[in-house]
Scaffold this motif. Sequence first.
Motif, short mmCIF file in Angstrom:
data_model
loop_
_atom_site.label_atom_id
_atom_site.label_comp_id
_atom_site.label_asym_id
_atom_site.label_seq_id
_atom_site.Cartn_x
_atom_site.Cartn_y
_atom_site.Cartn_z
N GLY A 64 0.79 -1.23 0.00
CA GLY A 64 0.00 0.00 0.00
C GLY A 64 0.82 1.27 0.00
N SER A 65 1.93 1.28 0.75
CA SER A 65 2.75 2.49 0.80
C SER A 65 3.39 2.79 -0.55
N LEU A 66 3.74 1.74 -1.30
CA LEU A 66 4.33 1.98 -2.62
C LEU A 66 3.25 2.37 -3.63
N ILE A 67 2.06 1.83 -3.47
CA ILE A 67 0.95 2.28 -4.32
C ILE A 67 0.70 3.77 -4.09
N LEU A 68 0.74 4.19 -2.84
CA LEU A 68 0.58 5.61 -2.53
C LEU A 68 1.66 6.43 -3.20
N ARG A 69 2.90 5.98 -3.13
CA ARG A 69 4.00 6.70 -3.76
C ARG A 69 3.80 6.81 -5.27
N ASP A 70 3.40 5.71 -5.90
CA ASP A 70 3.22 5.73 -7.35
C ASP A 70 2.05 6.63 -7.74
N GLU A 96 -3.34 11.83 12.15
CA GLU A 96 -2.46 12.88 11.63
C GLU A 96 -1.00 12.52 11.88
N HIS A 97 -0.72 12.00 13.06
CA HIS A 97 0.64 11.59 13.39
C HIS A 97 1.08 10.43 12.50
N ARG A 98 0.19 9.50 12.24
CA ARG A 98 0.52 8.33 11.43
C ARG A 98 0.79 8.71 9.97
N VAL A 99 -0.01 9.62 9.43
CA VAL A 99 0.21 10.02 8.04
C VAL A 99 1.48 10.85 7.90
N ASP A 100 1.78 11.68 8.90
CA ASP A 100 3.03 12.45 8.89
C ASP A 100 4.23 11.52 8.96
N ASN A 101 4.12 10.49 9.77
CA ASN A 101 5.20 9.52 9.90
C ASN A 101 5.41 8.76 8.60
N LEU A 102 4.29 8.41 7.96
CA LEU A 102 4.35 7.69 6.68
C LEU A 102 5.02 8.54 5.60
N LEU A 103 4.58 9.77 5.45
CA LEU A 103 5.11 10.65 4.41
C LEU A 103 6.50 11.17 4.74
N GLY A 104 6.95 10.92 5.97
CA GLY A 104 8.30 11.33 6.35
C GLY A 104 9.38 10.37 5.88
N PHE A 110 10.44 13.23 -2.85
CA PHE A 110 10.23 14.01 -4.08
C PHE A 110 9.15 15.07 -3.88
N LEU A 111 8.46 15.01 -2.74
CA LEU A 111 7.42 15.98 -2.43
C LEU A 111 7.89 16.95 -1.36
N SER A 112 7.50 18.20 -1.49
CA SER A 112 7.78 19.17 -0.43
C SER A 112 6.74 19.00 0.68
N ASP A 113 6.95 19.62 1.80
CA ASP A 113 5.99 19.55 2.90
C ASP A 113 4.64 20.12 2.49
N LYS A 116 2.83 17.62 0.26
CA LYS A 116 2.29 16.50 1.04
C LYS A 116 0.96 16.88 1.67
N LYS A 117 0.88 18.09 2.21
CA LYS A 117 -0.35 18.55 2.85
C LYS A 117 -1.46 18.76 1.82
N LYS A 118 -1.06 19.22 0.63
CA LYS A 118 -2.04 19.51 -0.41
C LYS A 118 -2.57 18.24 -1.08
N LEU A 119 -1.68 17.28 -1.29
CA LEU A 119 -2.02 16.11 -2.10
C LEU A 119 -2.59 14.94 -1.30
N VAL A 120 -2.29 14.88 -0.02
CA VAL A 120 -2.71 13.73 0.78
C VAL A 120 -3.69 14.16 1.87
N SER A 121 -4.89 13.58 1.82
CA SER A 121 -5.90 13.81 2.85
C SER A 121 -6.13 12.49 3.59
N VAL A 122 -6.67 12.57 4.77
CA VAL A 122 -6.88 11.36 5.57
C VAL A 122 -8.22 11.43 6.28
N VAL A 123 -8.92 10.30 6.29
CA VAL A 123 -10.15 10.18 7.07
C VAL A 123 -9.95 9.03 8.05
N GLU A 124 -10.55 9.18 9.22
CA GLU A 124 -10.40 8.15 10.24
C GLU A 124 -11.41 7.04 10.02
N GLY A 125 -10.92 5.80 10.06
CA GLY A 125 -11.80 4.65 9.88
C GLY A 125 -11.11 3.38 10.28
#
Length: 325
Positions: A64-70, A96-104, A110-113, A116-125
């Motif tokens: 999943g993490s590589l799918i996100l990257r691609d 929020e902490h988990r997605v920041d850790n993932l994108l870190g 290749f993405l700026s901070d 990352k904030k603009k392109l990646v959104s997260v919903v809790e589930g």
Amino acid sequence: VWCRERTYCSESSSLIKHLNILKNSKGTTLHYKELNEANKSNLNQVDESEQKRAFLTGATGFVGSLILRDLLFHKNKLGINGVVLLLRKKRFKSIEHRVDNLLGHAMFNFLSDDEKKKLVSVVEGDITKSDFGLTPSAKIFLNEAQISHAIHCAASVKFNQSFEGAATINISSALVMQRLAKTLGARFIYISTAFVHGNMTGSMDCPMQEVLFPLGKYSAKDIYESMMGTQSLSSMVLNEFGFPNTYTLSKCICEHLLLQDFSSDVVIVRPCIVGPAWRTPWEGWAGQSPSTLVAGACLFLKNPTTVWSFGNTYAPVIPVDIVSK
């Protein structure tokens, strides 16, 4: 390493950054800063009139993490301008902490901070809960996010999982995601496994067909209900058809149930054993928590010895970046 084509270099900015410069096959020097700026220019070419996004589960996992990257790296080619992730709270860590850790991780360098904030959104589930436990506000957000593709990568790959546990995580969650994809008007992509054929095997000359495994006189719905209930029928089916574990059985039954809904736009992807990356994000990438197979391969490369033997047969392993692509 010193003579890789430009395509490889452009997708491996982290490696290039550490090497500083590389030379391509024609001997031209490629400076990291120049190449990185070229990548940034390509990444920023977003068609604002096409506000499509992908919805992804299992983004913190190996595949999943590589799918996100691609998805993020090739967003222009894919016609999307962002990804929505489904994440749950884990212990004392917020989503929020988990997605920041993932994108870190370096693979997202290749993405700026700001990107990352603009392109990646997260919903809790939580995939183990009814309707993923989505709040009304989360459902509204998803409905307004213009999701074009819903990719269900979350799963339990434990081979010793109970029937009920495998059914809940690997079947129930997929059915919820399928219904959600229909509501959103999105294509549903389900990550299954190549090992859904019980004790049947293929060969190079006669590979397994891309069809549902025949269950004979048994109903997929009845088997699913048995896995969630008495487990007598599901246990009998597992033994009769030679499924090695509840994981492969759950994936097989899930495929049947998903394709019974003819009104749903479903794509099923069946990778075999997923191994380290061939090329991206860099050669040998094995995720943040390597599996037994991945760890074994790394151990072999570090200290060559006989780790296992497949005899004269081919090892059913595919690089994770091939699966993601």
